[in-house]
Design a protein around this motif. Structure first.
Motif, PDB file in Angstrom:
ATOM      1  N   ASP A 618       0.811  -1.234   0.000  1.00 53.59           N
ATOM      2  CA  ASP A 618       0.000   0.000   0.000  1.00 53.59           C
ATOM      3  C   ASP A 618       0.838   1.277   0.000  1.00 53.59           C
ATOM      4  O   ASP A 618       0.281   2.385  -0.003  1.00 53.59           O
ATOM      5  CB  ASP A 618      -0.976   0.050   1.186  1.00 53.59           C
ATOM      6  N   GLN A 649      -2.200  -2.993 -15.177  1.00 52.27           N
ATOM      7  CA  GLN A 649      -2.076  -2.034 -14.102  1.00 52.27           C
ATOM      8  C   GLN A 649      -1.310  -0.774 -14.511  1.00 52.27           C
ATOM      9  O   GLN A 649      -0.945   0.035 -13.666  1.00 52.27           O
ATOM     10  CB  GLN A 649      -1.353  -2.700 -12.914  1.00 52.27           C
ATOM     11  N   LEU A 673       0.889  -3.455  -4.508  1.00 55.53           N
ATOM     12  CA  LEU A 673      -0.377  -4.162  -4.288  1.00 55.53           C
ATOM     13  C   LEU A 673      -0.197  -5.377  -3.387  1.00 55.53           C
ATOM     14  O   LEU A 673      -1.108  -5.733  -2.636  1.00 55.53           O
ATOM     15  CB  LEU A 673      -0.965  -4.604  -5.631  1.00 55.53           C
ATOM     16  N   SER A 684       1.373  -1.214  -9.156  1.00 56.93           N
ATOM     17  CA  SER A 684       0.285  -0.654  -9.984  1.00 56.93           C
ATOM     18  C   SER A 684       0.485   0.835 -10.186  1.00 56.93           C
ATOM     19  O   SER A 684       0.601   1.592  -9.220  1.00 56.93           O
ATOM     20  CB  SER A 684      -1.068  -0.906  -9.321  1.00 56.93           C
TER      21      SER A 684
END
Length: 697
Positions: A618, A649, A673, A684
């Protein structure tokens, strides 16, 4: 012939008559798989003009004893003895030397050669026992036998002749040498143990050596040679009587002079006058004058102590000489101090370094390192002499080792204080007990340097004068009291207990009662010395010297160590050069950074983090496209770390070809991710763009 007895839980054997048969005496001593050959040889020619026993003791280790080839260029044991060899040579010499008869002036040599060593039993005690046995069966006169025993305390239990693992886990570790009747030497270290525990250990050792003395007597009875006679000490009775009648009052007055150099000068001038006045009547007065003067000095000093309970410097029997202390005396040293006790003065300097400064040791049992070193220097000027400076003598090495043992148990753990520590003691003046002054000044220098020692340590040297039933114990002995007395008993410790001990006896031995009294009196003296030290510095300084290296510790993933080191060490060398620091990397992933100031340390931490940081799910990273494939692009998000941005992506809309969006060398923002079990990272670009779009709305 071979004899053996139980030695702790093992069996000790002594064999003679098989090897080295041209020596005056030779034995092989074995315990477990450890074996030592000890030989005793004395010349047939007298060594004239000396007033001491011409004894040389050499303990030598051989690498073949553990199946190793020396690692030096010559591939053989060469050069000066190691510190361990020197200390064990002294350990053998000290209990043996007083047992040669008066007048023995034939050059005598004891050589202990280590033939085999196992991991459980060291060869030091075997060498000491072998020295006594070799002398016993030889034609060299020796008032033995003696034997040695090591005693440790592990988990509150005393263990004799311990194995190596027990020694490593012990809070008390002493070596005791003794005869049938009494203890003659003690040497050791402890972790602040009480006096009664030490006494129990000493006399347990004395009990346990009795069977080893028995087998030496058996060996001597079976194969021992007839003893040679020592040279008779020529005593010119008339000359001695005349000297004492004419000069007793003068030497009494001279001896009562408190200052050492002034006292020695008065005695020297008196001897010169005596030689001048007597030379016409006694032409050989210059050669003969030493004996009566020595006897007068000895008798006066001992009578003063025994009959009048006084000492030549005017002190009481339990009184410590005046003490003065200073710290921070050297502006650039990390820690320093001066400890003065009477006419004994020591300058102590503490220096802090990194693990690169550890002393590397190549012993028989393998390589190891020391992070604490204490070195003792005894220059000639400290006793008003002028002589050539040379390498440290055996005495210097021994005194330094005693002080090192006395202090090391109160040092902080490496995890708490990850520094290499060196203490140097420069003896500036000496009139007795410079090794114990070294303990005191070493403690002060460490506290001045900010080393968080657990407790301050002080040391005091005790003396003994025995005549018949009269026994007097002296606190803080002078050089003359050491020379003319019967014991030198050094005790170091904290307020909680004893940390170091060394005792040498010139008489046949000491009883438990005398030792107990000496330890109690030593404790009183130690408390007084600690009081005086703590008036100047009572605890370690809260901060290290501004000139000491600053240390920082961080943790990284052990898998990242390779990245931090880099090919041929290029990465870590670059970080050290850029930040002006020294960096130690442990296998666990712990990183120690040594810097001159906090700014350099922070810079090193930043650079290390950049090299070793790991991707987090993240998190958004600015990465560089390093490879284009039909199914996506590989992007390096951290040094040495890349992940895959799948073609799906790359953008919110459908992408037909990867190169429609990115090319090699482009810098793009990507979001992590996920990371699978193999460490593969999914990235991504699409997620970053969508989040930016939502934020804009």
């Amino acid at each position: 012939m071979k004899v053996e007895r139980q030695f702790g839980v093992a069996t000790l054997s002594i064999e003679a008559g098989h090897v080295a048969r041209q020596a005056n005496g030779a034995v092989t001593v074995r315990c477990g798989d450890s074996m030592v050959l000890v030989t005793a040889v004395a010349t047939r020619e007298r060594r004239t003009g000396i007033d001491f026993v011409p004894l040389t003791v050499d303990y030598q280790e051989r690498y073949y004893s553990v199946g190793r080839i020396p690692g030096n260029f010559f591939r053989r044991e060469v050069g000066r003895p190691s510190e361990k060899e020197t200390l064990i040579s002294r350990l053998i010499d000290r209990p043996c030397r007083p047992l040669f008869p008066e007048g023995w002036d034939f050059e005598t040599q004891l050589i202990a050669t280590v033939l085999s060593v196992d991991e459980d039993y060291d060869a030091d005690m075997l060498a000491m026992i072998g020295a006594s046995a070799a002398l016993e069966i030889s034609d060299i006169p020796f008032q033995g036998p003696i034997a040695g025993m090591r005693v440790v305390r592990v988990d509150g239990e005393l263990v004799t002749n311990p194995v190596q693992s027990q020694i490593e886990n012990a809070d008390l570790n002493i070596i005791v040498a003794g005869s049938r009747e009494a203890v003659v030497m003690v040497e050791g270290e402890a972790v602040e143990v009480e006096e009664d525990v030490l006494l129990e250990a000493i006399f347990l050792a004395h009990k346990e050596i009795q069977p080893i003395l028995e087998i030496q007597e058996e060996l001597k009875a079976a194969i021992g040679k007839a003893k040679r006679e020592p040279s008779l000490v020529e005593r010119d009775v008339d000359f001695i009587k005349v000297v004492k009648e004419r000069y007793l009052d003068g030497i009494t007055e001279a001896l009562m002079t408190p200052a050492k150099q002034e006292r020695q000068e008065k005695i020297r001038l008196l001897r010169e006058r005596a030689v001048e006045e007597l030379s016409e009547e006694y032409p050989e007065a210059v050669e003969k004058i030493g004996l009566p003067f020595e006897e007068m000095e000895r008798d006066i000093l001992r009578d003063l102590i025994l009959k009048e309970q006084k000492r030549i410097d005017g002190r009481g029997l339990k009184e410590v000489r005046p003490i003065s202390c200073q710290v921070s005396v050297l502006p650039r040293a990390h820690g320093s101090g001066i400890f003065t006790r009477g006419e004994t003065q020591a300058l102590g300097i503490a220096t802090l370094g990194t693990s690169h400064d550890d002393q590397r040791l190549d012993a028989l049992i393998g390589e190891s390192s020391k992070s604490f070193m204490l070195h003792y220097n005894f220059p000639p000027f400290c006793v008003g002499e002028a002589r050539r400076l040379a390498a440290p003598k055996r005495r210097d090495v021994g005194h330094g080792a005693l002080a090192e043992r006395s202090i090391k148990s109160v040092l902080p753990d490496q995890e708490e204080f990850p520094y290499t520590i060196r203490v140097v003691s420069e003896i500036l003046e000496s009139n007795g007990s410079s090794s114990m002054a070294t303990v005191c000044v070493g403690t002060m220098a460490l506290m001045d340097a900010g080393v968080p020692i657990k407790n301050p340590i002080a040391g005091v040297a005790m003396g003994l004068v025995v005549e018949g039933d009269q026994v007097v114990i002296l606190t803080d002995i002078l050089g003359d009291e050491d020379h003319l007395g019967d014991m030198d008993f050094k005790v170091a410790g904290s307020r909680k207990g004893i940390t170091g001990i060394q005792m040498d006896i010139k008489v046949e031995g000491v009883s438990r009662e005398i030792l107990e009294k000496a330890l109690i009196q030593a404790r009183e003296g130690r408390m007084h010395i600690l009081d005086e030290m703590e008036k100047v510095i009572a605890e370690p300084r809260p901060e290290l010297s501004e000139y000491a290296p600053k240390t920082s510790a961080i943790e990284i993933n052990p898998d990242k160590i390779r990245d931090l080191i880099g090919p041929q060490g290029k990465v870590i060398k670059s970080i050290q050069a850029d930040s002006n620091t020294r960096i130690d990397v442990e296998d666990t992933g712990k990183i120690l950074i040594y810097a001159h100031n906090s700014q350099e340390a922070e810079m090193a931490v930043k650079l290390i983090r950049e090299v070793t940081q790991e991707a987090e799910v993240d998190q958004v990273y600015r990465g560089k496209v390093v490879k284009i494939m039909d199914f996506g692009a590989f992007v390096e998000i951290l040094p040495g770390t890349d992940g895959l941005v799948h073609i799906s992506q790359l953008a919110p809309e459908r992408v037909k070809a990867v190169t429609d969006v990115v090319n090699e060398g482009d810098e793009i923002l990507v979001k992590v991710l996920g990371i699978d079990k193999q460490g593969k990272i999914r990235l991504s670009r699409k997620a970053v763009l969508e989040e930016a779009l939502e934020a804009g709305n």
